[in-house]
Motif scaffolding. Structure first.
Motif, PDB file in Angstrom:
ATOM      1  N   GLN A  82      -8.334   6.098   3.927  1.00 11.50           N
ATOM      2  CA  GLN A  82      -7.371   5.010   3.772  1.00 11.50           C
ATOM      3  C   GLN A  82      -5.935   5.529   3.839  1.00 11.50           C
ATOM      4  OE1 GLN A  82      -8.348   3.053   0.100  1.00 11.50           O
ATOM      5  NE2 GLN A  82     -10.288   2.244   0.864  1.00 11.50           N
ATOM      6  N   THR A  83      -5.686   6.658   3.199  1.00  7.50           N
ATOM      7  CA  THR A  83      -4.346   7.238   3.211  1.00  7.50           C
ATOM      8  C   THR A  83      -3.950   7.680   4.609  1.00  7.50           C
ATOM      9  OG1 THR A  83      -4.583   8.012   0.927  1.00  7.50           O
ATOM     10  CG2 THR A  83      -2.908   9.089   2.281  1.00  7.50           C
ATOM     11  N   ALA A 139       1.029   4.167  -2.938  1.00  7.44           N
ATOM     12  CA  ALA A 139       0.596   5.511  -2.569  1.00  7.44           C
ATOM     13  C   ALA A 139       1.575   6.600  -2.955  1.00  7.44           C
ATOM     14  CB  ALA A 139       0.342   5.572  -1.061  1.00  7.44           C
ATOM     15  N   ARG A 185     -10.831   7.405  -0.006  1.00 12.08           N
ATOM     16  CA  ARG A 185      -9.396   7.342  -0.309  1.00 12.08           C
ATOM     17  C   ARG A 185      -8.579   8.134   0.720  1.00 12.08           C
ATOM     18  NH1 ARG A 185      -6.554   6.429  -5.005  1.00 12.08           N
ATOM     19  NH2 ARG A 185      -8.271   4.990  -5.437  1.00 12.08           N
ATOM     20  N   ALA A 186      -9.092   9.292   1.122  1.00 10.23           N
ATOM     21  CA  ALA A 186      -8.387  10.117   2.101  1.00 10.23           C
ATOM     22  C   ALA A 186      -8.295   9.408   3.450  1.00 10.23           C
ATOM     23  CB  ALA A 186      -9.091  11.472   2.260  1.00 10.23           C
ATOM     24  N   ALA A 237       0.829  -1.201   0.000  1.00  3.65           N
ATOM     25  CA  ALA A 237       0.000   0.000   0.000  1.00  3.65           C
ATOM     26  C   ALA A 237       0.864   1.253   0.000  1.00  3.65           C
ATOM     27  CB  ALA A 237      -0.922   0.004   1.220  1.00  3.65           C
ATOM     28  N   GLN A 238       1.972   1.224   0.736  1.00  2.00           N
ATOM     29  CA  GLN A 238       2.882   2.364   0.740  1.00  2.00           C
ATOM     30  C   GLN A 238       3.493   2.572  -0.653  1.00  2.00           C
ATOM     31  OE1 GLN A 238       5.453   1.049   3.935  1.00  2.00           O
ATOM     32  NE2 GLN A 238       4.556   2.505   5.382  1.00  2.00           N
ATOM     33  N   LEU A 243      -3.150   4.647   6.731  1.00  2.00           N
ATOM     34  CA  LEU A 243      -1.896   4.046   6.283  1.00  2.00           C
ATOM     35  C   LEU A 243      -0.707   4.858   6.787  1.00  2.00           C
ATOM     36  CD1 LEU A 243      -0.329   1.991   4.515  1.00  2.00           C
ATOM     37  CD2 LEU A 243      -0.621   3.603   2.606  1.00  2.00           C
ATOM     38  N   GLN A 244      -0.775   6.170   6.640  1.00  2.00           N
ATOM     39  CA  GLN A 244       0.354   7.018   7.003  1.00  2.00           C
ATOM     40  C   GLN A 244       0.533   7.143   8.505  1.00  2.00           C
ATOM     41  OE1 GLN A 244      -0.488  10.717   4.947  1.00  2.00           O
ATOM     42  NE2 GLN A 244       0.425   9.994   3.026  1.00  2.00           N
ATOM     43  N   PRO A 271      -5.243  -0.538   3.572  1.00  7.47           N
ATOM     44  CA  PRO A 271      -6.649  -0.269   3.255  1.00  7.47           C
ATOM     45  C   PRO A 271      -7.571  -1.466   3.490  1.00  7.47           C
ATOM     46  CG  PRO A 271      -5.265   0.741   1.607  1.00  7.47           C
ATOM     47  CD  PRO A 271      -4.351  -0.065   2.487  1.00  7.47           C
TER      48      PRO A 271
END
Length: 213
Positions: free
Chosen positions: A125-126, A60, A122-123, A56-57, A129-130, A136
């Motif tokens: 999930q980001t 992204a 999407r925001a 995922a990273q 993740l961060q 996700p």
């Protein structure tokens, strides 16, 4: 900040700041990263979770330099991921002991509310993740964890930053007899937190991004 979002993020912050103290419980069975009750978390399962985050990273970011920065910011990903997998099971046991359940509808409602606050699916999930290294595809699982924590704290008349909440997790942790492979540290029953192994010759190796030909 909206109360629901503040509460939702509280457990993640508490997990990240969990005290690292002298611990017990480091006799996980061969081939297991950890054992929680009668459930084994295998090394393969742990590596798969880590791969999900790394993939995922990679997806992204736009170049190798950004990917390298993402890896640098999550250098303890393997051990932190194991910690989360263990804590998930411990919290679920504590919630069950308290008669707490979380429905699919509640998870979706929480997700929808968070998506509205951050600007869409999407925001969200980001952000997860961060900030929390949650892939996700694991987002709903993490939200279930957040909801169980909220409900347990509410039933105890406290919040997830207070001793009463962590005492309930400590009891569940002791009942499950958590053990962690020494390669990944050990587990503190009283604080429900993984303690980093004091073995400097065991190093966590992270694959470096390949340079384009």
């Amino acid at each position: 900040m909206h109360r629901r979002r503040r509460t939702a993020l509280l457990l993640s912050a508490a997990i990240a700041a969990a005290p690292l103290l002298t611990a017990c419980g480091n006799d996980a069975r061969p081939g297991a990263a950890a054992v929680v009750g009668d459930q084994r978390i295998t090394v393969a399962q742990l590596e798969n979770r880590v791969d999900e985050v790394r993939s995922a990273q990679r997806a992204a970011v736009t170049d190798d330099a950004q990917y390298a920065q993402a890896i640098a910011k999550s250098g303890s990903l393997t051990r932190d991921t194991l910690h989360g997998m263990v804590l998930d099971r411990v919290l679920h046991r504590a919630a069950q002991d308290a008669g707490i359940t979380v429905t699919r509808k509640e998870i979706q409602e929480m997700r929808s509310g968070l998506e509205q606050q951050v600007g869409g699916s999407r925001a969200l999930q980001t952000a997860w993740l961060q900030q929390y290294s949650v892939a996700p595809e694991r987002l709903d699982e993490n939200l279930r964890l957040q909801l169980e924590a909220q409900k347990l704290a509410a039933k105890l008349g406290t919040d997830t930053s207070q001793p009463a909440f962590w005492e309930a997790l400590s009891k569940a942790s002791a009942d499950l007899d958590v053990s962690v492979n020494p390669r990944y540290g050990s587990w503190d029953v009283e604080k429900s937190s993984r303690v980093d192994a004091r073995t400097p010759w065991v190093r966590e190796v992270t694959a470096q991004p390949q340079q384009p030909a």
